[in-house]
Motif scaffolding. Structure first.
Motif, PDB file in Angstrom:
ATOM      1  N   ARG A  34     -10.759  -7.924   1.872  1.00  0.00           N
ATOM      2  CA  ARG A  34      -9.993  -6.721   1.532  1.00  0.00           C
ATOM      3  C   ARG A  34      -8.514  -6.972   1.803  1.00  0.00           C
ATOM      4  O   ARG A  34      -8.168  -7.764   2.667  1.00  0.00           O
ATOM      5  CB  ARG A  34     -10.471  -5.531   2.358  1.00  0.00           C
ATOM      6  CG  ARG A  34     -11.876  -5.066   1.985  1.00  0.00           C
ATOM      7  CD  ARG A  34     -12.330  -3.894   2.857  1.00  0.00           C
ATOM      8  NE  ARG A  34     -11.478  -2.733   2.843  1.00  0.00           N
ATOM      9  CZ  ARG A  34     -11.554  -1.739   1.945  1.00  0.00           C
ATOM     10  NH1 ARG A  34     -12.440  -1.791   0.990  1.00  0.00           N
ATOM     11  NH2 ARG A  34     -10.731  -0.710   2.026  1.00  0.00           N
ATOM     12  N   PRO A  35      -7.626  -6.270   1.086  1.00  0.00           N
ATOM     13  CA  PRO A  35      -6.196  -6.451   1.315  1.00  0.00           C
ATOM     14  C   PRO A  35      -5.789  -5.993   2.717  1.00  0.00           C
ATOM     15  O   PRO A  35      -6.334  -5.033   3.253  1.00  0.00           O
ATOM     16  CB  PRO A  35      -5.531  -5.559   0.268  1.00  0.00           C
ATOM     17  CG  PRO A  35      -6.591  -5.132  -0.657  1.00  0.00           C
ATOM     18  CD  PRO A  35      -7.897  -5.327   0.014  1.00  0.00           C
ATOM     19  N   VAL A  36      -4.815  -6.705   3.283  1.00  0.00           N
ATOM     20  CA  VAL A  36      -4.220  -6.331   4.563  1.00  0.00           C
ATOM     21  C   VAL A  36      -2.855  -5.738   4.240  1.00  0.00           C
ATOM     22  O   VAL A  36      -2.039  -6.370   3.561  1.00  0.00           O
ATOM     23  CB  VAL A  36      -4.069  -7.557   5.487  1.00  0.00           C
ATOM     24  CG1 VAL A  36      -3.375  -7.169   6.777  1.00  0.00           C
ATOM     25  CG2 VAL A  36      -5.425  -8.184   5.758  1.00  0.00           C
ATOM     26  N   LEU A  37      -2.609  -4.522   4.716  1.00  0.00           N
ATOM     27  CA  LEU A  37      -1.366  -3.824   4.409  1.00  0.00           C
ATOM     28  C   LEU A  37      -0.319  -4.044   5.493  1.00  0.00           C
ATOM     29  O   LEU A  37      -0.621  -3.989   6.686  1.00  0.00           O
ATOM     30  CB  LEU A  37      -1.631  -2.322   4.256  1.00  0.00           C
ATOM     31  CG  LEU A  37      -2.623  -1.913   3.169  1.00  0.00           C
ATOM     32  CD1 LEU A  37      -2.851  -0.409   3.191  1.00  0.00           C
ATOM     33  CD2 LEU A  37      -2.136  -2.364   1.797  1.00  0.00           C
ATOM     34  N   TYR A  38       0.915  -4.291   5.057  1.00  0.00           N
ATOM     35  CA  TYR A  38       2.039  -4.401   5.979  1.00  0.00           C
ATOM     36  C   TYR A  38       2.411  -2.991   6.437  1.00  0.00           C
ATOM     37  O   TYR A  38       2.418  -2.051   5.639  1.00  0.00           O
ATOM     38  CB  TYR A  38       3.227  -5.060   5.259  1.00  0.00           C
ATOM     39  CG  TYR A  38       4.436  -5.210   6.128  1.00  0.00           C
ATOM     40  CD1 TYR A  38       4.496  -6.212   7.081  1.00  0.00           C
ATOM     41  CD2 TYR A  38       5.514  -4.337   6.003  1.00  0.00           C
ATOM     42  CE1 TYR A  38       5.606  -6.356   7.895  1.00  0.00           C
ATOM     43  CE2 TYR A  38       6.631  -4.475   6.805  1.00  0.00           C
ATOM     44  CZ  TYR A  38       6.668  -5.488   7.754  1.00  0.00           C
ATOM     45  OH  TYR A  38       7.768  -5.626   8.567  1.00  0.00           O
ATOM     46  N   PRO A  39       2.724  -2.812   7.719  1.00  0.00           N
ATOM     47  CA  PRO A  39       3.034  -1.460   8.219  1.00  0.00           C
ATOM     48  C   PRO A  39       4.436  -0.989   7.804  1.00  0.00           C
ATOM     49  O   PRO A  39       5.315  -0.768   8.632  1.00  0.00           O
ATOM     50  CB  PRO A  39       2.912  -1.610   9.735  1.00  0.00           C
ATOM     51  CG  PRO A  39       3.171  -3.050  10.010  1.00  0.00           C
ATOM     52  CD  PRO A  39       2.673  -3.794   8.803  1.00  0.00           C
ATOM     53  N   ASN A  40       4.653  -0.820   6.504  1.00  0.00           N
ATOM     54  CA  ASN A  40       5.939  -0.350   5.989  1.00  0.00           C
ATOM     55  C   ASN A  40       6.034   1.175   6.133  1.00  0.00           C
ATOM     56  O   ASN A  40       5.147   1.822   6.704  1.00  0.00           O
ATOM     57  CB  ASN A  40       6.141  -0.805   4.539  1.00  0.00           C
ATOM     58  CG  ASN A  40       5.159  -0.171   3.570  1.00  0.00           C
ATOM     59  OD1 ASN A  40       4.302   0.625   3.948  1.00  0.00           O
ATOM     60  ND2 ASN A  40       5.274  -0.543   2.306  1.00  0.00           N
ATOM     61  N   ALA A  41       7.093   1.748   5.585  1.00  0.00           N
ATOM     62  CA  ALA A  41       7.324   3.188   5.714  1.00  0.00           C
ATOM     63  C   ALA A  41       6.186   4.015   5.102  1.00  0.00           C
ATOM     64  O   ALA A  41       5.775   5.037   5.665  1.00  0.00           O
ATOM     65  CB  ALA A  41       8.656   3.557   5.069  1.00  0.00           C
ATOM     66  N   THR A  42       5.651   3.566   3.974  1.00  0.00           N
ATOM     67  CA  THR A  42       4.562   4.308   3.327  1.00  0.00           C
ATOM     68  C   THR A  42       3.322   4.338   4.207  1.00  0.00           C
ATOM     69  O   THR A  42       2.729   5.404   4.420  1.00  0.00           O
ATOM     70  CB  THR A  42       4.219   3.681   1.959  1.00  0.00           C
ATOM     71  OG1 THR A  42       5.389   3.690   1.136  1.00  0.00           O
ATOM     72  CG2 THR A  42       3.105   4.444   1.261  1.00  0.00           C
ATOM     73  N   GLN A  44       3.141   3.877   7.429  1.00  0.00           N
ATOM     74  CA  GLN A  44       3.425   4.649   8.646  1.00  0.00           C
ATOM     75  C   GLN A  44       3.388   6.146   8.362  1.00  0.00           C
ATOM     76  O   GLN A  44       2.927   6.927   9.193  1.00  0.00           O
ATOM     77  CB  GLN A  44       4.770   4.234   9.232  1.00  0.00           C
ATOM     78  CG  GLN A  44       4.739   2.840   9.831  1.00  0.00           C
ATOM     79  CD  GLN A  44       6.093   2.384  10.342  1.00  0.00           C
ATOM     80  OE1 GLN A  44       7.097   3.067  10.197  1.00  0.00           O
ATOM     81  NE2 GLN A  44       6.118   1.195  10.928  1.00  0.00           N
ATOM     82  N   ARG A  45       3.860   6.542   7.179  1.00  0.00           N
ATOM     83  CA  ARG A  45       3.878   7.964   6.815  1.00  0.00           C
ATOM     84  C   ARG A  45       2.472   8.516   6.593  1.00  0.00           C
ATOM     85  O   ARG A  45       2.139   9.594   7.082  1.00  0.00           O
ATOM     86  CB  ARG A  45       4.721   8.166   5.552  1.00  0.00           C
ATOM     87  CG  ARG A  45       4.833   9.611   5.080  1.00  0.00           C
ATOM     88  CD  ARG A  45       5.801   9.797   3.912  1.00  0.00           C
ATOM     89  NE  ARG A  45       5.749   8.779   2.878  1.00  0.00           N
ATOM     90  CZ  ARG A  45       4.842   8.735   1.899  1.00  0.00           C
ATOM     91  NH1 ARG A  45       3.886   9.621   1.832  1.00  0.00           N
ATOM     92  NH2 ARG A  45       4.890   7.785   0.982  1.00  0.00           N
ATOM     93  N   VAL A  46       1.604   7.747   5.875  1.00  0.00           N
ATOM     94  CA  VAL A  46       0.284   8.272   5.525  1.00  0.00           C
ATOM     95  C   VAL A  46      -0.778   7.925   6.568  1.00  0.00           C
ATOM     96  O   VAL A  46      -1.813   8.583   6.624  1.00  0.00           O
ATOM     97  CB  VAL A  46      -0.178   7.797   4.130  1.00  0.00           C
ATOM     98  CG1 VAL A  46       0.799   8.232   3.061  1.00  0.00           C
ATOM     99  CG2 VAL A  46      -0.419   6.305   4.082  1.00  0.00           C
ATOM    100  N   GLY A  47      -0.567   6.866   7.338  1.00  0.00           N
ATOM    101  CA  GLY A  47      -1.535   6.463   8.355  1.00  0.00           C
ATOM    102  C   GLY A  47      -2.519   5.422   7.843  1.00  0.00           C
ATOM    103  O   GLY A  47      -2.699   5.242   6.633  1.00  0.00           O
ATOM    104  N   ASP A  48      -3.154   4.724   8.793  1.00  0.00           N
ATOM    105  CA  ASP A  48      -4.089   3.641   8.451  1.00  0.00           C
ATOM    106  C   ASP A  48      -5.299   4.131   7.664  1.00  0.00           C
ATOM    107  O   ASP A  48      -5.742   3.461   6.728  1.00  0.00           O
ATOM    108  CB  ASP A  48      -4.572   2.929   9.723  1.00  0.00           C
ATOM    109  CG  ASP A  48      -3.485   2.060  10.334  1.00  0.00           C
ATOM    110  OD1 ASP A  48      -2.598   1.595   9.594  1.00  0.00           O
ATOM    111  OD2 ASP A  48      -3.542   1.834  11.561  1.00  0.00           O
ATOM    112  N   ALA A  49      -5.839   5.301   8.057  1.00  0.00           N
ATOM    113  CA  ALA A  49      -7.037   5.808   7.374  1.00  0.00           C
ATOM    114  C   ALA A  49      -6.753   6.068   5.892  1.00  0.00           C
ATOM    115  O   ALA A  49      -7.526   5.665   5.019  1.00  0.00           O
ATOM    116  CB  ALA A  49      -7.545   7.078   8.049  1.00  0.00           C
ATOM    117  N   GLN A  50      -5.622   6.717   5.593  1.00  0.00           N
ATOM    118  CA  GLN A  50      -5.272   6.983   4.195  1.00  0.00           C
ATOM    119  C   GLN A  50      -4.939   5.692   3.472  1.00  0.00           C
ATOM    120  O   GLN A  50      -5.250   5.529   2.289  1.00  0.00           O
ATOM    121  CB  GLN A  50      -4.103   7.971   4.088  1.00  0.00           C
ATOM    122  CG  GLN A  50      -3.744   8.365   2.674  1.00  0.00           C
ATOM    123  CD  GLN A  50      -4.898   9.022   1.915  1.00  0.00           C
ATOM    124  OE1 GLN A  50      -5.691   9.774   2.471  1.00  0.00           O
ATOM    125  NE2 GLN A  50      -5.002   8.723   0.621  1.00  0.00           N
ATOM    126  N   GLY A  51      -4.345   4.732   4.179  1.00  0.00           N
ATOM    127  CA  GLY A  51      -4.063   3.428   3.585  1.00  0.00           C
ATOM    128  C   GLY A  51      -5.344   2.749   3.124  1.00  0.00           C
ATOM    129  O   GLY A  51      -5.392   2.175   2.032  1.00  0.00           O
TER     130      GLY A  51
END
Length: 154
Positions: A34-42, A44-51
């Motif tokens: 699965r993709p690993v997301l960088y903790p950018n502004a988006t 951080q704004r939506v949170g890990d669960a929404q990511g």
């Protein structure tokens, strides 16, 4: 005594195969990554669960577009054929060298082909799980359009 040793050897072999297959079916180079997301502004704004919900959505979109996470290859059949050819020839040559002629050479060649083909098929099964780069590009672009940065796959 010999019977219990054979049983132990068979159990050890099965455990080894299970362990290797578990390792082969996960990790960044597997189709199940699965993709690993960088903790950018988006993120951080939506949170890990929404990511992770967004990741799943983009993966579903890629599948709906007809893409598969794994790149299908004919690795199993190709390696089985190679193993059968190599095993058959090696066994037949070995029989000729040891002085078994005629039917002995044919039997040795057939047995070698069966063993080599089986070993090749097993080897091919372990190498058949390749990630599809087009699928991954689709998912990464989808996530990018939603404001996420993909830094890798795990």
């Amino acid at each position: 005594m010999k019977s219990s040793l054979s049983f132990f050897s068979a159990c050890a072999a099965l455990c080894a195969v299970a362990l290797v297959s578990a390792c082969a079916s996960s990790g960044p180079q597997s189709a199940s990554a699965r993709p690993v997301l960088y903790p950018n502004a988006t993120l951080q704004r939506v949170g890990d669960a929404q990511g992770q919900v967004e990741v799943s959505g983009c993966m579903s979109r890629a599948s709906a577009a007809g893409l598969s996470p794994s790149q299908s290859t004919n690795e199993v059949g190709r390696r089985a054929g190679e193993g059968a050819a190599v095993g058959g020839v090696a066994s037949a040559v070995g029989a000729l060298i040891t002085g078994r002629g005629g039917e002995g050479v044919l039997r040795a060649g057939a047995a070698g082909a069966a063993v080599g083909g089986s070993a090749g098929a097993v080897s091919g099964a372990f190498h058949n799980d390749r990630p599809n780069s087009t699928y991954r590009s689709f998912v990464q672009r989808c996530l990018s359009e939603r404001g996420f940065d993909v830094i890798g796959w795990n």
